[in-house]
Design a protein around this motif. Structure first.
Motif, mmCIF file in Angstrom:
data_model
loop_
_atom_site.group_PDB
_atom_site.id
_atom_site.type_symbol
_atom_site.label_atom_id
_atom_site.label_comp_id
_atom_site.label_asym_id
_atom_site.label_seq_id
_atom_site.Cartn_x
_atom_site.Cartn_y
_atom_site.Cartn_z
ATOM 1 N N ALA A 248 39.853 42.349 37.540
ATOM 2 C CA ALA A 248 41.082 42.422 36.740
ATOM 3 C C ALA A 248 42.121 43.314 37.415
ATOM 4 N N ALA A 249 41.669 44.413 38.009
ATOM 5 C CA ALA A 249 42.597 45.316 38.705
ATOM 6 C C ALA A 249 43.195 44.633 39.930
ATOM 7 N N LEU A 250 42.385 43.905 40.680
ATOM 8 C CA LEU A 250 42.901 43.207 41.864
ATOM 9 C C LEU A 250 43.923 42.143 41.482
ATOM 10 N N ILE A 251 43.663 41.424 40.410
ATOM 11 C CA ILE A 251 44.635 40.433 39.928
ATOM 12 C C ILE A 251 45.922 41.141 39.522
ATOM 13 N N SER A 252 45.807 42.258 38.807
ATOM 14 C CA SER A 252 46.980 43.003 38.355
ATOM 15 C C SER A 252 47.802 43.531 39.523
ATOM 16 N N VAL A 253 47.124 44.038 40.548
ATOM 17 C CA VAL A 253 47.812 44.565 41.735
ATOM 18 C C VAL A 253 48.575 43.440 42.445
ATOM 19 N N GLN A 254 47.990 42.251 42.462
ATOM 20 C CA GLN A 254 48.674 41.114 43.084
ATOM 21 C C GLN A 254 49.895 40.686 42.275
ATOM 22 N N LEU A 255 49.762 40.724 40.961
ATOM 23 C CA LEU A 255 50.857 40.270 40.103
ATOM 24 C C LEU A 255 51.972 41.300 39.958
ATOM 25 N N GLU A 256 51.643 42.580 40.105
ATOM 26 C CA GLU A 256 52.630 43.648 39.936
ATOM 27 C C GLU A 256 52.636 44.548 41.165
ATOM 28 N N PRO A 257 53.573 44.325 42.090
ATOM 29 C CA PRO A 257 53.609 45.078 43.347
ATOM 30 C C PRO A 257 53.789 46.589 43.190
ATOM 31 N N SER A 258 54.305 47.046 42.046
ATOM 32 C CA SER A 258 54.488 48.492 41.875
ATOM 33 C C SER A 258 53.163 49.217 41.601
ATOM 34 N N LEU A 259 52.096 48.474 41.348
ATOM 35 C CA LEU A 259 50.789 49.097 41.127
ATOM 36 C C LEU A 259 50.187 49.507 42.467
ATOM 37 N N ASP A 260 49.698 50.725 42.530
ATOM 38 C CA ASP A 260 49.095 51.259 43.743
ATOM 39 C C ASP A 260 47.577 51.055 43.682
ATOM 40 N N PRO A 261 47.029 50.151 44.524
ATOM 41 C CA PRO A 261 45.594 49.863 44.450
ATOM 42 C C PRO A 261 44.724 51.093 44.683
ATOM 43 N N PHE A 262 45.222 52.084 45.432
ATOM 44 C CA PHE A 262 44.463 53.301 45.710
ATOM 45 C C PHE A 262 44.121 54.048 44.419
ATOM 46 N N PHE A 263 45.003 53.959 43.421
ATOM 47 C CA PHE A 263 44.782 54.623 42.141
ATOM 48 C C PHE A 263 44.271 53.659 41.066
ATOM 49 N N VAL A 264 44.787 52.436 41.074
ATOM 50 C CA VAL A 264 44.448 51.480 40.023
ATOM 51 C C VAL A 264 42.990 51.022 40.112
ATOM 52 N N LEU A 265 42.501 50.740 41.310
ATOM 53 C CA LEU A 265 41.134 50.219 41.435
ATOM 54 C C LEU A 265 40.068 51.217 40.968
ATOM 55 N N PRO A 266 40.079 52.473 41.438
ATOM 56 C CA PRO A 266 39.047 53.398 40.942
ATOM 57 C C PRO A 266 39.166 53.701 39.452
ATOM 58 N N SER A 267 40.397 53.786 38.953
ATOM 59 C CA SER A 267 40.534 54.088 37.526
ATOM 60 C C SER A 267 40.141 52.870 36.678
ATOM 61 N N ALA A 268 40.339 51.657 37.188
ATOM 62 C CA ALA A 268 39.875 50.457 36.479
ATOM 63 C C ALA A 268 38.352 50.418 36.444
ATOM 64 N N LEU A 269 37.727 50.842 37.532
ATOM 65 C CA LEU A 269 36.266 50.905 37.564
ATOM 66 C C LEU A 269 35.762 51.841 36.462
ATOM 67 N N ILE A 270 36.364 53.008 36.354
ATOM 68 C CA ILE A 270 35.970 53.960 35.300
ATOM 69 C C ILE A 270 36.279 53.374 33.921
ATOM 70 N N GLY A 271 37.459 52.801 33.785
ATOM 71 C CA GLY A 271 37.850 52.197 32.508
ATOM 72 C C GLY A 271 36.916 51.080 32.072
ATOM 73 N N SER A 272 36.369 50.364 33.037
ATOM 74 C CA SER A 272 35.464 49.260 32.702
ATOM 75 C C SER A 272 34.174 49.758 32.067
ATOM 76 N N LEU A 273 33.869 51.035 32.219
ATOM 77 C CA LEU A 273 32.653 51.609 31.638
ATOM 78 C C LEU A 273 32.914 52.412 30.367
ATOM 79 N N VAL A 274 34.152 52.832 30.141
ATOM 80 C CA VAL A 274 34.482 53.737 29.020
ATOM 81 C C VAL A 274 34.094 53.183 27.647
#
Length: 161
Positions: free
Chosen positions: A13-39
């Motif tokens: 989901a994070a990778l799709i979001s990063v592709q759809l929204e260029p202002s998203l920084d994958p360096f921050f979005v991917l690890p935080s999405a991983l944590i969010g997926s477990l919360v």
């Protein structure tokens, strides 16, 4: 769904979001999405986060039960509000929210469903459901893993677009 499936689902989901929204920084979005997926499973003492913070997991489970408040829109709104107001880099909160939303979607695809509209006792399920740990879940996890792997190669410029 199992923790492994939630992790690859959150990353996909994070990778799709990063592709759809260029202002998203994958360096921050991917690890935080991983944590969010477990919360959302913090309400289960056997979950990956529940084993790390057992007192919190047991407390939430005793007060609310499993797949109730932490699997609801209410929890998403509270988490988003707090994150966007108190975490200085918005990409971290965005990733967290992406991971949490992917978790809710995946758990809504299980026979147990989720209480998306908590405190209402209504269970929400997708039209097609499976059991946690089933062969169908393993197929979903493998497809998501393949997607994440290929997209990671594109992201690292190891595959041409």
């Amino acid at each position: 769904m199992t923790g492994k499936t939630h992790i690859v689902g959150g990353l996909a989901a994070a990778l799709i979001s990063v592709q759809l929204e260029p202002s998203l920084d994958p360096f921050f979005v991917l690890p935080s999405a991983l944590i969010g997926s477990l919360v959302p499973d913090i309400c289960h003492s056997g979950s990956q986060l529940g084993r790390k913070i057992p007192v919190l997991a047991r407390s939430i489970r005793i007060l609310f039960g499993h797949r109730t408040i932490t699997h609801s829109l209410l929890f998403l709104f509270i988490t988003g509000y707090l994150g966007y107001h108190f975490i200085p880099y918005w990409n971290l909160t965005t990733g967290l929210m992406i991971g949490m939303i992917s978790h809710l979607i995946l758990d809504a695809a299980t026979k147990q469903g989720i209480m998306l509209l908590f405190p209402l006792k209504m269970k929400i399920k997708l039209p097609i459901t499976t059991h946690t740990g089933s062969q169908a879940e393993k197929i979903i996890r493998n497809l998501l893993s393949l997607y994440v792997f290929v997209q990671a190669l594109f992201l690292m410029n190891l595959l041409p677009r």
